[in-house]
Design a protein around this motif. Structure first.
Motif, mmCIF file in Angstrom:
data_model
loop_
_atom_site.group_PDB
_atom_site.id
_atom_site.type_symbol
_atom_site.label_atom_id
_atom_site.label_comp_id
_atom_site.label_asym_id
_atom_site.label_seq_id
_atom_site.Cartn_x
_atom_site.Cartn_y
_atom_site.Cartn_z
ATOM 1 N N CYS A 58 0.918 -1.326 -0.127
ATOM 2 C CA CYS A 58 -0.092 0.116 0.056
ATOM 3 C C CYS A 58 0.896 1.211 0.086
ATOM 4 C CB CYS A 58 -0.855 -0.018 1.343
ATOM 5 S SG CYS A 58 -2.326 -1.267 1.133
ATOM 6 N N LYS A 59 0.388 2.451 -0.666
ATOM 7 C CA LYS A 59 1.163 3.606 -0.730
ATOM 8 C C LYS A 59 1.810 4.001 0.759
ATOM 9 C CE LYS A 59 1.062 8.240 -2.335
ATOM 10 N NZ LYS A 59 0.015 9.539 -2.918
ATOM 11 N N ASP A 60 2.761 4.442 0.757
ATOM 12 C CA ASP A 60 3.668 4.843 1.998
ATOM 13 C C ASP A 60 3.686 3.765 3.197
ATOM 14 O OD1 ASP A 60 3.706 7.430 0.825
ATOM 15 O OD2 ASP A 60 1.727 7.948 1.534
ATOM 16 N N GLU A 61 3.653 2.390 2.691
ATOM 17 C CA GLU A 61 3.638 1.400 3.782
ATOM 18 C C GLU A 61 4.808 0.620 3.187
ATOM 19 O OE1 GLU A 61 -0.750 1.197 5.111
ATOM 20 O OE2 GLU A 61 0.036 -0.650 4.602
ATOM 21 N N ASN A 62 5.454 -0.371 4.015
ATOM 22 C CA ASN A 62 6.465 -1.300 3.744
ATOM 23 C C ASN A 62 5.701 -2.576 2.799
ATOM 24 O OD1 ASN A 62 8.282 -0.150 5.146
ATOM 25 N ND2 ASN A 62 7.909 -1.252 6.607
ATOM 26 N N MET A 63 6.573 -3.043 1.916
ATOM 27 C CA MET A 63 5.853 -3.914 1.129
ATOM 28 C C MET A 63 5.828 -5.376 1.719
ATOM 29 S SD MET A 63 9.036 -5.064 -1.692
ATOM 30 C CE MET A 63 10.612 -5.771 -1.216
ATOM 31 N N THR A 64 5.003 -6.171 1.306
ATOM 32 C CA THR A 64 4.842 -7.606 1.927
ATOM 33 C C THR A 64 5.140 -8.497 0.942
ATOM 34 O OG1 THR A 64 3.425 -6.891 3.629
ATOM 35 C CG2 THR A 64 3.477 -9.214 3.241
ATOM 36 N N VAL A 65 6.317 -9.255 0.979
ATOM 37 C CA VAL A 65 6.637 -10.338 0.109
ATOM 38 C C VAL A 65 5.776 -11.594 0.326
ATOM 39 C CG1 VAL A 65 8.424 -11.727 -0.819
ATOM 40 C CG2 VAL A 65 8.749 -9.343 -0.094
ATOM 41 N N LEU A 66 5.373 -12.115 -0.602
ATOM 42 C CA LEU A 66 4.522 -13.562 -0.646
ATOM 43 C C LEU A 66 5.388 -14.675 -1.029
ATOM 44 C CD1 LEU A 66 0.984 -12.322 -2.445
ATOM 45 C CD2 LEU A 66 1.755 -12.089 -0.120
ATOM 46 N N PRO A 67 6.176 -15.160 -0.008
ATOM 47 C CA PRO A 67 7.112 -16.141 -0.081
ATOM 48 C C PRO A 67 6.876 -17.475 -1.003
ATOM 49 C CG PRO A 67 6.798 -16.126 2.061
ATOM 50 C CD PRO A 67 5.894 -15.091 1.485
#
Length: 215
Positions: A58-67
């Protein structure tokens, strides 16, 4: 009943209803975790490596990798308790600009889709929301804490319609009363003018007949 009284009554009624309307929906701030329950990507964008790196952000948030998401046309299911969950947290009723992406080592990351992600999207049973982007992906999200907000938003829309109806009705009634009072005033003025004109005409007739000197 004076027009000022009616005006004050109408304004007070609208203000009272508006106060009750706001009081029915306290605490428009929420804190709700959004988890990913399943996802299936329909294609990968990276040609030079077989295993893509897919992430949510989401904008201005950290990315969440889907491993675990490494293959196209495979449905991946999650429990919502994975170490990388939740994907994001809604802290207010506002939407977020979010999306699924794929890392690219040579240029800007590829975009599966970006969209306005809102708490009110979670209207399915158990607080589910299904997002499908043709030829790109399909995903199911869960946000059980968002259910009350989605219902509350519907109630707010209904209450807003009622509020507008009350205000419009009040203004209309006040307009009709004001027009009636104005018509009564003009009618009284016209009646007074006709009454005075009768006396003036009577005086002129007496002068013509010489009755004034006889009396």
């Amino acid at each position: 009943m004076s027009i000022r009284y009616l005006l004050n009554s109408g304004v007070c009624s609208a203000f009272l209803f508006f106060s009750v309307f706001l009081g029915c929906f306290p605490g428009l701030v929420l804190s709700a975790d959004v988890t990913l329950r399943s996802i299936e990507i329909n294609k990968t964008h990276e040609w030079l490596k077989s295993k893509p790196t897919v992430y949510f952000k989401c904008k201005d948030e950290n990315m969440t990798v889907l491993p675990d998401v490494k293959e196209a046309h495979v449905l991946y299911n999650f429990k919502g308790q994975e170490s990388w969950q939740p994907l994001t947290v809604f802290s207010s009723e506002k939407c977020k600009r979010c999306g699924f992406y794929e890392e690219d080592r040579f240029k800007s990351d590829d975009v599966f889709e970006e969209w306005e992600f809102c708490p009110s999207d979670f209207t399915l049973p158990d607080g589910k929301y299904i997002r499908v982007m043709e030829k790109e992906f399909s995903a199911t999200f869960l946000c059980s804490e968002c259910i009350p907000f989605a219902k509350r938003e519907k109630r707010m829309h209904a209450a807003l319609i009622i509020l507008i109806s009350v205000v419009v009705s009040t203004v209309f009634i006040l307009g009709v009363v004001t027009a009636y009072k104005y018509w009564q005033k003009k009618k009284r003025e016209q009646d007074q003018a006709r009454f005075l004109k009768l006396f003036e005409d009577g005086d002129d007739l007496e002068d013509e007949l010489g009755l004034g000197n006889v009396l």
